[in-house]
Design a protein around this motif. Sequence first.
Motif, PDB file in Angstrom:
ATOM      1  N   ARG A 249       0.596  -1.213  -0.062  1.00 16.48           N
ATOM      2  CA  ARG A 249      -0.020   0.349   0.057  1.00 16.48           C
ATOM      3  C   ARG A 249       0.824   1.380  -0.103  1.00 16.48           C
ATOM      4  NH1 ARG A 249      -5.275  -1.037   2.782  1.00 16.48           N
ATOM      5  NH2 ARG A 249      -5.698   1.332   2.424  1.00 16.48           N
ATOM      6  N   GLY A 250       0.591   2.235  -0.686  1.00 14.52           N
ATOM      7  CA  GLY A 250       1.298   3.381  -0.910  1.00 14.52           C
ATOM      8  C   GLY A 250       2.244   3.566  -1.605  1.00 14.52           C
ATOM      9  N   THR A 251       2.350   2.608  -2.569  1.00 15.74           N
ATOM     10  CA  THR A 251       3.433   2.484  -3.881  1.00 15.74           C
ATOM     11  C   THR A 251       3.077   3.578  -4.727  1.00 15.74           C
ATOM     12  OG1 THR A 251       3.912   0.093  -3.683  1.00 15.74           O
ATOM     13  CG2 THR A 251       4.189   1.215  -5.769  1.00 15.74           C
ATOM     14  N   GLU A 285      -3.101   8.608  -6.297  1.00 16.49           N
ATOM     15  CA  GLU A 285      -3.101   9.045  -5.115  1.00 16.49           C
ATOM     16  C   GLU A 285      -4.302   9.431  -4.256  1.00 16.49           C
ATOM     17  OE1 GLU A 285      -0.165  12.045  -5.001  1.00 16.49           O
ATOM     18  OE2 GLU A 285      -0.732  13.141  -6.680  1.00 16.49           O
ATOM     19  N   HIS A 290      -7.549   4.474  -1.968  1.00 14.95           N
ATOM     20  CA  HIS A 290      -6.336   4.709  -1.303  1.00 14.95           C
ATOM     21  C   HIS A 290      -5.337   3.777  -1.218  1.00 14.95           C
ATOM     22  CE1 HIS A 290      -7.912   8.713  -0.102  1.00 14.95           C
ATOM     23  NE2 HIS A 290      -9.012   8.167   0.479  1.00 14.95           N
ATOM     24  N   LYS A 293      -0.149   5.400  -4.659  1.00 17.04           N
ATOM     25  CA  LYS A 293       0.052   6.906  -4.758  1.00 17.04           C
ATOM     26  C   LYS A 293       0.775   7.270  -6.174  1.00 17.04           C
ATOM     27  CE  LYS A 293       0.368   7.674   0.269  1.00 17.04           C
ATOM     28  NZ  LYS A 293       0.915   8.471   1.340  1.00 17.04           N
TER      29      LYS A 293
END
Length: 340
Positions: A249-251, A285, A290, A293
Amino acid sequence: MKAIFDERQWAHDPKHFMANGQLSANPEQPQRIEELSRGARAAGCDFHMPSDHGMGPIAEIHSPEYLTFLETIHARWIRTEGASDEVIPNIHPDRRTVSYPKSATGQSGFHQADTSCPITAGTWQSAYWSAQSALSAVDAVLTGEPTAYALCRPPGHHAFGDLAGGFCFLNNSAIAAQALLRAGHRPAILDIDVHHGNGTQGIFYHRRDVLTVSIHADPARFYPFFWGDAAERGEGEGMGYNLNLPLPRGTGDVDYLATLEIALKRIGSFGADVLVIAMGLDTHENDPFHGFKVTTPGFGEIAQAIAGLDLPTVIVQEGGYLSSDLGDNLTSFLNGYQAE
């Protein structure tokens, strides 16, 4: 770039969505069409109505039992006293080999994986023309267009051969790949939605004639949870023909593009002569889910990298949900693809 869309795809207007035990508005709203259309036109797309290819190409992927269910279940459901306006399952079998029930309630549990694929009065019409849009994008590529974009809504990559799920009813990317295979080509499917394309994987998991590659958020704590691990490589004849590339998550752009290179090398090793992109914009993003990103310019870079394969390409719309960036993200991707 030629784009395909049918106005009948507006008819599916689901209201029900449940996450973490809470009811909220369904994210797969018809208004997505407005934003995606705007984004495609800003990239110079010329929209066309799809041709009607009938049920045959759809039934090459989905069972006739399942297609009968999708086409008839809403009318049967609302005849039940006290039934809701949308078909929403409340019971599921523990395996696919159980007896097939006669009741609308039982069949909904058999054919709907979760509560995020409610069936409305307009669902079948929209799903049918969404699939026809993908098939007409295939026609465009087969007749000389280097790339065609299918604005498929509802999306499709969570739909198995006899199972809806995750906003999806007919697997448009799989239907497109099968049509290309039937035309004598060697297709690969590259799924870049933030969610794993579990339905697509399931459809081709035992086959070696279509390569399936998916880059997605690690399903250990993200939908669809039960599919999408890197260890899932195919079975039987399909062993080695499925590649999952789960990411944290958040890559963001840099790590995503590095992983994309692995995917593109595998497609080259397969010797694909045509590509289906299951194109989700929910990696952004600011997407409501969510997961990653990826930035708006990042979509252009992703597209340029894929276009470097220099393959005829059918771009099939999957996810990407309502935000102020949705249309701009599509513009960035399509411009990037055409820039190569």
